[in-house]
Design a protein around this motif. Structure first.
Motif, short mmCIF file in Angstrom:
data_model
loop_
_atom_site.label_atom_id
_atom_site.label_comp_id
_atom_site.label_asym_id
_atom_site.label_seq_id
_atom_site.Cartn_x
_atom_site.Cartn_y
_atom_site.Cartn_z
N ALA A 168 -2.24 10.11 -4.75
CA ALA A 168 -1.70 9.84 -3.19
C ALA A 168 -2.09 12.11 -3.87
O ALA A 168 -1.89 12.08 -2.11
N THR A 216 -9.59 4.13 -2.59
CA THR A 216 -8.70 4.14 -3.38
C THR A 216 -8.08 4.25 -2.15
O THR A 216 -6.66 2.40 -2.36
N ARG A 217 -7.29 3.68 -1.38
CA ARG A 217 -5.95 4.02 -0.47
C ARG A 217 -6.26 2.80 0.67
O ARG A 217 -5.37 1.72 0.49
N LEU A 229 -3.05 1.81 -2.98
CA LEU A 229 -2.31 2.04 -2.70
C LEU A 229 -1.30 1.65 -2.07
O LEU A 229 -0.41 1.86 -2.06
N ILE A 252 1.22 0.87 -9.06
CA ILE A 252 1.12 1.83 -8.40
C ILE A 252 1.98 3.12 -9.11
O ILE A 252 1.70 4.48 -8.21
N SER A 297 -0.17 7.26 -8.33
CA SER A 297 0.95 7.78 -7.89
C SER A 297 -0.01 9.05 -7.78
O SER A 297 0.13 9.66 -6.34
#
Length: 496
Positions: A378, A112-113, A117, A371, A375
């Motif tokens: 995260a 995911t990051r 992200l 994003i 969010s």
């Protein structure tokens, strides 16, 4: 290639020893603090800090929310200090998930990051940089180039800096952090001057107009906490930090406290100069503040935004590439992405991948909505990472912990993270949240065949060799260091 020779009667034996190629410890305390402060303070505090004031309804409560959000970030930073000194590996949350025996979570985090992200964050910051850069072309009377072209060139420049030299990237971070703090210092001093001239009316009204809605107060915290995002940056480059057992906790604490004080006084200055109504009506608070206090010299404020966004983008790129590097070293991403340049000692390939994805993120017309949908992910991973402190206390009770925080600190942070994940979904449920969740889980389609069952069977070995020769990179094994800085090999020589 180094050679060791040993003579045994008439026989000469040669041993070939592979030199260790690894990341160099070029980040000290000052540059470490700069990475934290520079990553947290991006464009938000200069452009539109009115979200918290809108939700709280009063000056007094909004300032309390800003300070409380700083305290919450400090709780997270303290928890990460324990994790970072116990597990001194680069990659941020990734190695903590691995150590807490959550390899699947670690993989989904890296997936995911890496894909969304961090590249989206870099792209958004560089788009903000580009939008302010175009104003200078208008000021000079020249036609402005396309904003997306400027953003892409900015990302390319940052990637070149990070590929060339770690010390250079650290110097860039220190310089731009100092520049943005100087600009913020001007705002804070101007605020105190205005207060001395009777501009404290808004502060005297205090809690007038305070909302009585718990949901709005919660949303104000959500807005403020995003302004503090980046407090965990230094944990992504632990292996490049000088004396991490001392400098990691010091930099985390000093960096977050410094930003909290800066945010508090900057908001007070905005309120003293513009007033509550003026701040709520402004879309670029720092620029409007400059026009009010500096007159024709207000051009300093857009320059400050440029410095701030460039420094924040550099910090994001630096940290995100280290996560890619750490995940690839565990073979959760292609292993070649963990290779280090044999001359520059930088993770060239992981920086390159981060830059390419970030440039691709510039192409869509509305990155902000993308994003927003991710969010909540995260904060889900932040909460899980901090909860690893609690898990490891039970799983590894006798492990060496140079920093050991009070157990309630990670528990409180985890509960707050859970709320920050759930609140936006309950407040504004949208189909896009489901798509985002499906994307995260979709990473399992690659996890089981390529990570668990390793179906590639060396199919990409020739590609890996070609990339190694082309880019001059080599594998970078992790070498554990003790508190004295001695590596495993050095300790073995000492003991023998």
């Amino acid at each position: 290639m180094a050679e060791l020779r040993q003579r045994n009667t008439n026989v000469e034996i040669k041993y070939e020893v592979e030199p260790v190629v690894k990341l160099k410890r070029n980040v000290g305390l000052i540059s470490g603090i700069s990475f934290i402060v520079g990553s947290i303070i991006g464009s938000g505090i200069f452009i539109s800090p009115k979200g918290v004031l809108t939700e709280t309804g009063s000056v007094g409560l909004s300032l309390i929310v800003w300070v409380s959000s700083g305290v919450l970030s400090l709780l997270g930073a303290l928890s990460y200090a324990e994790l970072g000194t116990m597990i001194p590996k680069s990659g941020g949350e990734y190695p903590y998930f691995m150590e807490a025996t959550f390899p699947v979570v670690a993989y989904l985090f890296s997936w995911t990051r890496t894909i969304v992200l961090q590249p989206s964050g870099v792209a958004i910051i560089c788009m903000t940089f580009a939008s302010y850069m175009t104003t200078f072309f208008d000021y000079c009377g020249s036609p402005a180039p396309p904003e997306k072209m400027i953003a892409a060139l900015t990302i390319l420049t940052i990637c070149i800096i990070n590929c060339y030299d770690t010390s250079g990237a650290a110097f860039v971070q220190v310089f731009f952090t100092a520049a943005k703090l100087l600009a913020i210092g001007i705002i804070i001093i101007g605020g105190f001057v205005k207060l001395g001239q009777g501009g404290d009316k808004e502060l005297q009204d205090g809690f007038k107009g305070t909302t009585d809605s718990p949901s709005k107060i919660a949303l104000s915290f959500y807005d403020a906490m995003w302004a503090y995002d980046g407090w965990n940056t230094l944990n992504y480059l632990t292996e490049e930090l000088k004396d991490p057992y001392r400098n990691l906790p010091r930099a985390n604490i000093i960096g977050v406290l410094l930003v909290t004080v800066v945010y508090l006084f900057t908001n007070i200055s905005y309120l003293a100069v513009l007033g509550k109504e003026g701040l709520l009506a402004s879309d670029a608070v720092a620029v409007d503040w400059g026009k009010e206090m500096l007159g024709s010299a207000y051009i300093i404020m857009p320059i400050a935004v440029l410095f701030s966004t460039f420094g924040a983008a550099n910090g994001f790129c630096f940290s995100s590439s280290r996560m890619v590097y750490a995940a690839a070293r565990e073979e959760h991403l292609p292993e070649v992405l963990s290779y280090v340049h044999v001359k520059r000692y930088t993770p060239l390939l992981s920086v390159t991948v981060t830059g390419i994805i970030s440039i691709l993120m510039v192409i869509p017309s509305d990155i902000g909505s993308l994003i927003d949908f991710f969010s909540f992910a995260a904060w889900m991973f932040y909460g899980l990472a901090v909860f690893c402190v609690v898990i490891l206390r039970f799983r590894q009770p006798h492990a060496d912990r140079p920093i050991k925080v009070f157990i309630l600190i990670p528990i409180i942070f985890t509960l707050c993270s859970i709320y920050l994940v759930i609140a936006p979904i309950i407040q504004d449920p949208r189909l896009e949240f489901l798509w985002a969740f499906l994307f995260i889980v979709g990473g399992l389609l690659f996890y089981f065949p390529f990570v668990v069952f390793k179906l590639d069977k060396g199919c990409f070995d020739k590609v890996t060799m070609f990339i190694q020769l082309l880019c001059e990179v080599a594998p970078s094994p992790y070498i554990m260091e003790d508190l004295s800085g001695k590596t495993d090999n050095e300790r073995e020589k000492r003991d023998n």
